[in-house]
Write a protein that holds these residues in place. Structure first.
Motif, short mmCIF file in Angstrom:
data_model
loop_
_atom_site.label_atom_id
_atom_site.label_comp_id
_atom_site.label_asym_id
_atom_site.label_seq_id
_atom_site.Cartn_x
_atom_site.Cartn_y
_atom_site.Cartn_z
N ASP A 280 0.73 -1.19 -0.03
CA ASP A 280 -0.12 -0.03 0.01
C ASP A 280 0.76 1.09 0.00
N LEU A 281 1.94 1.29 0.73
CA LEU A 281 2.83 2.27 0.72
C LEU A 281 3.63 2.77 -0.53
N VAL A 282 3.75 1.56 -1.38
CA VAL A 282 4.10 1.92 -2.88
C VAL A 282 3.24 2.84 -3.52
N GLU A 283 1.97 2.48 -3.45
CA GLU A 283 0.78 3.30 -3.99
C GLU A 283 0.73 4.57 -3.40
N THR A 284 0.75 4.92 -2.22
CA THR A 284 0.71 6.05 -1.25
C THR A 284 1.76 6.97 -2.00
N TYR A 285 3.01 6.38 -1.96
CA TYR A 285 4.13 7.43 -2.21
C TYR A 285 4.51 7.56 -3.69
N ALA A 286 4.09 6.52 -4.41
CA ALA A 286 4.18 6.78 -5.97
C ALA A 286 5.78 7.05 -6.09
N ILE A 287 6.65 6.14 -5.73
CA ILE A 287 8.21 6.39 -5.62
C ILE A 287 8.67 5.73 -7.00
N THR A 288 8.43 6.11 -8.10
CA THR A 288 8.81 5.65 -9.35
C THR A 288 10.06 6.21 -9.85
N ASP A 289 10.67 7.33 -9.42
CA ASP A 289 11.89 7.79 -10.00
C ASP A 289 12.40 8.46 -8.89
N ARG A 290 13.72 8.94 -9.02
CA ARG A 290 14.45 9.61 -7.92
C ARG A 290 14.19 11.04 -7.60
N GLN A 291 13.62 11.60 -8.56
CA GLN A 291 12.85 12.94 -8.09
C GLN A 291 11.64 12.81 -7.24
N LYS A 292 10.96 11.76 -7.52
CA LYS A 292 9.64 11.65 -6.62
C LYS A 292 10.11 11.12 -5.28
N LEU A 293 11.27 10.30 -5.31
CA LEU A 293 11.55 9.77 -4.02
C LEU A 293 12.36 10.79 -3.10
N ASN A 294 12.93 11.67 -3.88
CA ASN A 294 13.82 12.76 -2.85
C ASN A 294 12.61 13.80 -2.26
N ALA A 295 11.67 13.82 -2.94
CA ALA A 295 10.56 14.66 -2.42
C ALA A 295 9.84 14.22 -1.25
N VAL A 296 9.75 12.92 -0.91
CA VAL A 296 8.90 12.31 0.15
C VAL A 296 9.92 11.39 1.01
N VAL A 297 11.18 11.52 0.83
CA VAL A 297 12.19 10.66 1.48
C VAL A 297 12.04 10.76 3.15
#
Length: 428
Positions: A280-297
């Motif tokens: 469920d957390l994969v869907e919640t945070y939509a961490i599909t690339d580095r930019q999106k990951l950095n935004a929610v790290v």
């Protein structure tokens, strides 16, 4: 390909030839910065003559001791060196130093420049005797600036270079890093500078003067990742590396302790969440690339800190190994001798010391396939090699004893006797 395993952890083999074998270093440093630099040069095979005051390096008293003058910190920083206790303020002491300089390749000191000049041992004096000398001054502040004569110690440099401010980000109060990080970083900079100058001398035949300023070295070190918006002129944003400044990464609490784990890529996070039943957390945070990951790290690490409480440290390390995610239990300093990797590679060694008994030490970490680093000499007593070194210069036993009586040298009882065929000096 099989990696060679040099016998750098064999202090019982005195004939090992390191890459600096044949290089003589006169070490007139003290405390930590300089001694760490000359420790590395000694481990690499150089003949390091540690020239101490008649009362010895101040660090002989700092740390855990079995006997006065041989503290744990001093023992760790001064192996592979010979100790000559010499009064450099006396004309005879200065004369002896300059005689040694004629046979040396490198001189390293960490005195303030006016102090070394008052002794009459500055670069110009030495260069007149040995034109190809590599002469390194480890200063507190660069000599071109207004702080050039100020005293500098690890705490002062941590405070000045921004490191204490960084260390106190979480608490809001500046804090020192609990390690002599400024001394040790500058010490390694001295090693690099000396090796580069020796390489230049090998190609050109020319020596040179080197200055390694502690403050500037640590500013450079600290800003490597923290230059931030100051990388642009004019600045685009404040200094600092946002990922570190904003927090998030820290040892995570587990059911029985803490674990250091680093899901580094979006793939790591996705695999980890799926492995522990939190798709469920994969869907919640939509961490599909580095930019999106950095935004929610920071949010991701908050979720991770809640999740890790559900399993033991060993269980989390096993999961991370399965997914090829970097992870380790948190080791205390006292745990390190039992670390399975360090045990397997023989990182901790033991030796018998003439005054301190059985000692444990950390072997040189760098491995050379053809010219192994090695521990050849235990940390010396104050003036342990005074007699030996003066004998090599040609001083007869009677003159050495007279120097001792006059307070020019300290020669520890039991130090090596001088050669029986001393020549070239006063005959008795």
């Amino acid at each position: 390909m099989h990696s060679p395993t040099p016998s750098q952890d064999r202090p019982d083999l005195p004939d090992l030839q390191g890459p600096l074998s044949g290089i003589r270093v006169l070490d007139i440093t003290s405390v930590v910065l300089g001694p760490l630099a000359t420790l590395v040069l000694g481990d690499y095979g150089a003949d390091v003559i540690k020239i101490e005051s008649l009362t010895g390096d101040l660090m002989r008293a700092n740390g855990v001791s079995r006997n006065p003058g041989m503290s744990s910190v001093f023992l760790a920083l001064n192996r592979n060196k010979r100790s000559l206790a010499l009064d450099l303020k006396s004309p005879k002491g200065r004369e002896i130093f300059l005689e040694l300089a004629a046979s040396a390749d490198v001189i390293i000191h960490n005195m303030r420049i006016p102090a070394i000049e008052r002794l009459g041992l500055g670069y110009d004096v030495v260069r007149a005797i040995k034109p190809d000398m590599v002469y390194c001054a480890a200063t507190g502040f660069g000599q071109d600036g207004p702080y050039r004569f100020k005293p500098a110690f690890d705490d002062i440099i941590q405070g000045a270079c921004g490191m204490a401010s960084l260390a106190g980000q979480a608490s809001g109060t500046p804090e020192y890093v609990p390690s002599l990080i400024a001394d040790k970083t500058a010490g390694m900079a001295v090693v690099n500078a000396v090796l580069a100058a020796l390489f230049h001398r090998e190609r050109s035949g020319q020596g040179q003067y080197i200055e390694v300023p502690m403050f500037e070295t640590l500013v450079e070190f600290t800003l490597a990742e923290h230059l931030g918006g100051l990388a642009f002129d004019p600045g685009l944003a404040p200094a600092g590396y946002g990922r570190i400044m904003s927090g998030g990464r820290k040892p995570m609490p587990t059911a029985d302790g803490h674990v250091a784990m680093l899901p580094y890529s979006p793939g790591h996070w996705i695999a980890l969440f799926q492995r522990v039943g939190r798709s469920d957390l994969v869907e919640t945070y939509a961490i599909t690339d580095r930019q999106k990951l950095n935004a929610v790290v920071r949010d991701l690490y908050r979720e991770l800190g809640i999740m890790t409480l559900s399993r033991t440290t060993a269980a989390w390390v096993a999961i991370c190994e399965e997914l090829d995610i970097p992870a380790t239990p948190i080791y205390s300093l006292d745990d390190l001798p039992d670390h399975p990797h360090l045990q397997a590679i023989g990182m901790f060694q033991s030796m018998d010391h003439p005054s301190e008994g059985r000692l444990r030490y950390v072997r040189p970490a760098t491995r050379f396939g053809a010219t192994p680093a090695s521990v050849r000499l235990p940390t010396p007593l104050l003036g342990q090699h005074s007699t030996e070194i003066l004998g090599e210069l040609g001083y007869c036993p009677q003159k050495i004893e007279r120097l001792r009586e006059e307070g020019i040298i300290v020669a520890t009882m039991g130090s090596s006797p001088p050669p029986n065929t001393a020549v070239g000096k006063e005959d008795g």
